[in-house]
Design a protein around this motif. Structure first.
Motif, short mmCIF file in Angstrom:
data_model
loop_
_atom_site.label_atom_id
_atom_site.label_comp_id
_atom_site.label_asym_id
_atom_site.label_seq_id
_atom_site.Cartn_x
_atom_site.Cartn_y
_atom_site.Cartn_z
N VAL A 128 0.76 -1.21 -0.10
CA VAL A 128 -0.14 -0.07 -0.01
C VAL A 128 0.91 1.27 0.03
O VAL A 128 0.52 2.35 -0.66
CB VAL A 128 -0.95 0.00 1.25
N THR A 129 1.88 1.29 0.92
CA THR A 129 2.80 2.52 0.98
C THR A 129 3.46 2.83 -0.53
O THR A 129 3.50 3.83 -0.78
CB THR A 129 3.89 2.24 1.89
N ALA A 130 4.05 1.54 -1.19
CA ALA A 130 4.54 1.59 -2.43
C ALA A 130 3.82 2.45 -3.48
O ALA A 130 3.98 3.30 -4.20
CB ALA A 130 5.12 0.42 -2.97
N THR A 155 -9.27 7.88 -4.28
CA THR A 155 -9.06 6.75 -5.24
C THR A 155 -8.89 5.55 -4.43
O THR A 155 -8.43 5.33 -3.60
CB THR A 155 -7.81 6.94 -6.11
N ASP A 156 -9.76 4.43 -4.90
CA ASP A 156 -9.64 3.04 -4.14
C ASP A 156 -8.43 2.34 -4.83
O ASP A 156 -8.37 2.21 -5.93
CB ASP A 156 -10.90 2.37 -4.62
N SER A 160 -5.31 -2.23 -7.19
CA SER A 160 -3.58 -2.16 -7.41
C SER A 160 -2.90 -2.98 -6.25
O SER A 160 -1.95 -3.64 -6.83
CB SER A 160 -3.21 -0.68 -7.44
N ALA A 161 -3.47 -2.91 -5.05
CA ALA A 161 -2.79 -3.62 -4.03
C ALA A 161 -3.00 -4.97 -4.20
O ALA A 161 -2.06 -5.86 -3.98
CB ALA A 161 -3.18 -3.04 -2.75
N ARG A 162 -4.22 -5.42 -4.66
CA ARG A 162 -4.54 -6.91 -4.74
C ARG A 162 -3.55 -7.40 -5.85
O ARG A 162 -3.09 -8.58 -5.78
CB ARG A 162 -5.92 -7.11 -5.30
N ILE A 167 -2.93 -11.29 -5.49
CA ILE A 167 -4.23 -11.90 -5.15
C ILE A 167 -5.09 -12.01 -6.31
O ILE A 167 -5.20 -11.07 -7.16
CB ILE A 167 -4.95 -11.00 -4.13
N PRO A 168 -5.51 -13.36 -6.69
CA PRO A 168 -6.28 -13.31 -7.91
C PRO A 168 -7.63 -12.61 -7.95
O PRO A 168 -8.20 -12.43 -6.99
CB PRO A 168 -6.62 -14.98 -7.93
N GLU A 169 -7.83 -12.06 -9.11
CA GLU A 169 -8.87 -11.11 -9.28
C GLU A 169 -10.42 -11.97 -8.80
O GLU A 169 -11.33 -11.22 -8.19
CB GLU A 169 -9.29 -10.88 -10.81
#
Length: 191
Positions: A128-130, A155-156, A160-162, A167-169
């Motif tokens: 998340v930080t990156a 912005t959500d 991007s973090a997933r 983490i698969p969609e």
């Protein structure tokens, strides 16, 4: 004089408004990320195994107590006072061991959970930080701790973090819940 104050005030408001417009905010569903991370599956397996082992040990201790208590109830009338007192002390000691075990195993399971979860939380936080730094966000709010998010101004970054966390969609909290229920049902059926 009034005109100058009004012009200065208007300029100050315009500067503040322009500055506020440049701030970028984002939000993320952090708990979703953590729960769906592949590393979390491994942690769940380890925690379940440790919990199952603890439960089996506790059941064995309880069975020992039940057997000895049943024997005590059946034969206590036949025993002398000294034997009865000895058996009562033995039952009391078993109960005490069970209570001590319950307390210590709960602490151990909590420590194991913390040990397993720390790197998972750290990895999610780093992702998340990156993402936030790369996109120039000034704040990233966790959806679970914010009462309201205006999605037009924030912005959500969860998608991007997933992606960053592999983490698969198609993996969702609902599909995870179904997986866990199926595993619990299979474990129940195996017993």
């Amino acid at each position: 004089m009034k005109k100058i104050i009004v012009v200065i005030a208007a300029a100050a408001l315009a500067a503040v408004a322009a500055n506020a417009q440049s701030y970028k905010f984002a939000h993320v569903n952090f708990q979703e990320l953590v729960q769906l991370m592949p590393e979390m599956d491994s942690a769940r397996v380890q925690l379940d195994a440790a919990s199952k082992e603890a439960q089996e040990t506790l059941q064995a201790m309880a069975q020992e107590f039940d057997n000895k208590y049943s024997q005590y109830e059946q034969k206590s009338a036949e025993w002398s006072a000294a034997i009865r007192q000895s058996k009562e002390r033995e039952l009391s000691e078993i109960q005490s061991r069970i209570q001590d075990f319950q307390q210590s195993i709960q602490q151990e399971l909590n420590q194991l959970q913390n040990q397993l979860m720390a790197p998972i939380y750290q990895k999610a936080q780093e992702a998340v930080t990156a993402i936030a730094k790369a996109a120039g966000y000034i704040y990233v709010f966790d959806n679970s701790q914010v009462l309201y998010v205006d999605t037009a101004q924030s912005t959500d970054i969860t998608p991007s973090a997933r992606e960053s966390l592999n983490i698969p969609e198609d993996r969702t909290l609902e599909s995870l819940q179904q997986e866990l229920q199926a595993q619990a049902a299979a474990a129940q059926a195996a017993q």
